[in-house]
Design a protein around this motif. Structure first.
Motif, PDB file in Angstrom:
ATOM      1  N   LEU A 277       0.837  -1.195   0.000  1.00 32.94           N
ATOM      2  CA  LEU A 277       0.000   0.000   0.000  1.00 32.94           C
ATOM      3  C   LEU A 277       0.874   1.248   0.000  1.00 32.94           C
ATOM      4  O   LEU A 277       1.939   1.271   0.614  1.00 32.94           O
ATOM      5  CB  LEU A 277      -0.883   0.027   1.251  1.00 32.94           C
ATOM      6  N   HIS A 278       0.401   2.284  -0.677  1.00 34.15           N
ATOM      7  CA  HIS A 278       1.036   3.590  -0.630  1.00 34.15           C
ATOM      8  C   HIS A 278       0.035   4.592  -0.070  1.00 34.15           C
ATOM      9  O   HIS A 278      -1.171   4.476  -0.319  1.00 34.15           O
ATOM     10  CB  HIS A 278       1.482   4.030  -2.029  1.00 34.15           C
ATOM     11  N   VAL A 279       0.515   5.563   0.681  1.00 38.00           N
ATOM     12  CA  VAL A 279      -0.372   6.600   1.201  1.00 38.00           C
ATOM     13  C   VAL A 279      -0.749   7.533   0.063  1.00 38.00           C
ATOM     14  O   VAL A 279       0.120   8.143  -0.573  1.00 38.00           O
ATOM     15  CB  VAL A 279       0.298   7.396   2.334  1.00 38.00           C
ATOM     16  N   GLY A 280      -2.023   7.632  -0.218  1.00 38.86           N
ATOM     17  CA  GLY A 280      -2.495   8.453  -1.322  1.00 38.86           C
ATOM     18  C   GLY A 280      -2.422   9.937  -1.017  1.00 38.86           C
ATOM     19  O   GLY A 280      -2.585  10.360   0.123  1.00 38.86           O
ATOM     20  N   GLY A 281      -2.181  10.718  -2.054  1.00 42.17           N
ATOM     21  CA  GLY A 281      -2.143  12.169  -1.898  1.00 42.17           C
ATOM     22  C   GLY A 281      -3.504  12.810  -2.018  1.00 42.17           C
ATOM     23  O   GLY A 281      -3.658  14.010  -1.799  1.00 42.17           O
ATOM     24  N   GLY A 282      -4.508  12.043  -2.381  1.00 42.52           N
ATOM     25  CA  GLY A 282      -5.863  12.563  -2.515  1.00 42.52           C
ATOM     26  C   GLY A 282      -6.852  11.464  -2.211  1.00 42.52           C
ATOM     27  O   GLY A 282      -6.494  10.287  -2.103  1.00 42.52           O
ATOM     28  N   GLY A 283      -8.114  11.847  -2.073  1.00 39.16           N
ATOM     29  CA  GLY A 283      -9.150  10.873  -1.759  1.00 39.16           C
ATOM     30  C   GLY A 283     -10.514  11.438  -2.079  1.00 39.16           C
ATOM     31  O   GLY A 283     -10.703  12.083  -3.113  1.00 39.16           O
TER      32      GLY A 283
END
Length: 323
Positions: free
Chosen positions: A303-309
């Protein structure tokens, strides 16, 4: 394409998320737009505008956050008067801030916090008065679509199948597809960091037995949903964002386990002070870590931490940049 066709383990039926009525879009793409997101743990504002140098990206103009946690019991029995007042005040303040920052359009959305809340119609009327615009309760399908759009905006074509996991307080939305394209698979699970903590993690810090029970429920829900293996996965939501300080931008299995050991090594107040995080967020981090660990296992990738959601997806939708 893998599709979850039943309500197994509480996952919403896999109906196409694209037939829901969408709000009017801004006619001129060079203006600012704003989203207020009423969640089970926080009420958050994003004001943003298109990034002229990077098509598909946004430039943040302003952001605000208010921690107002609604437990599963409160949603079932009715939102308490003091919390209804606090949410209304936060929405009113954030709506004023959005307009003060020149937002040309404002969309206020609610997720699992109000999706099935007892007496929600009266609360929605109160929040609409505070915001000055309609408050929309998103379906799980629409929430998944918008979170996927916000997390994958600007990713290059040919990335492969991308999974986005939006871990909220009351639910977890999963969506898979290719960047710039439609969501190919989605599921909405009635477990989020708050719901899982309420059900299994009363300890401060949680015990090993409590964590095992939480992990078992999360694993059963993820397995039943039939999440497809992905090329890459992005984690969004409050838990994922907070983990940047603990794990960095990559949430490998080892990094998640180290983070879980750290946040469970001392009472939440002590950990919050040491990490510079809000106390309520730290209380929910063990549940969030358990959920994200099971997402990574199910998706068979890091998993990567997303920059948007979700909020970024709403703004992009308002700006006409979501298909």
């Amino acid at each position: 394409m893998c599709r979850s066709r039943t309500r197994i383990a509480g996952a919403e039926a896999d109906t196409p998320p694209f037939k829901q009525r969408r709000p009017a879009r801004i006619p001129h793409p060079d203006v600012r737009a704003a989203c207020i997101d009423i969640g089970s743990n926080t009420t958050r504002l994003l004001v943003a505008e298109p990034d002229a140098a990077r098509p598909g990206h946004l430039t943040e103009v302003a952001a605000q956050r208010a921690f107002i946690r609604l437990t599963a019991q409160e949603r079932r029995r009715g939102v308490p008067a003091d919390k209804a007042q606090a949410i209304a005040e936060a929405v009113s303040e954030q709506a004023r801030a959005a307009r003060g920052h020149g937002a040309g359009a404002l969309r206020v959305v609610a997720t699992a916090a109000l999706r099935e809340a007892e007496g929600r119609d009266a609360l929605l009327a109160r929040l609409e008065s505070a915001a000055g615009v309609r408050v929309e309760v998103l379906s799980g399908a629409e929430e998944a679509r918008l979170a996927f759009a916000g997390a994958t905006a600007g990713l290059p074509a040919g990335t492969g199948l991308v999974l986005v996991a939006d871990v909220g307080g009351g639910s977890t939305e999963l969506a898979a597809g290719v960047p710039g394209g439609a969501v190919q698979w989605w599921a909405s699970l009635p477990i989020g960091s708050g719901a899982l903590a309420d059900a299994h993690l009363p300890g401060d810090p949680p015990t090993a037995g409590q964590l095992a029970a939480a992990r078992a429920q999360a694993r059963a829900a993820l397995d039943a949903a039939g999440c497809p293996p992905a090329t890459v996965a992005w984690a969004v939501g409050g838990s994922a964002t907070s983990l940047r300080r603990l794990c960095g931008p990559e949430l490998s299995t080892a990094a998640l386990e180290r983070a879980l050991a750290r946040v469970c090594a001392a009472p939440a107040a002590e950990t919050a002070a040491g990490l510079g995080l809000h106390l309520e967020r730290v209380r929910l981090l063990p549940a969030g870590l358990v959920l994200l660990g099971e997402v990574a296992r199910t998706a068979s990738c890091t998993l990567h931490v997303g920059g948007g959601g979700l909020r970024e997806g709403v703004v992009l939708d308002l700006l006409g940049q979501v298909g």
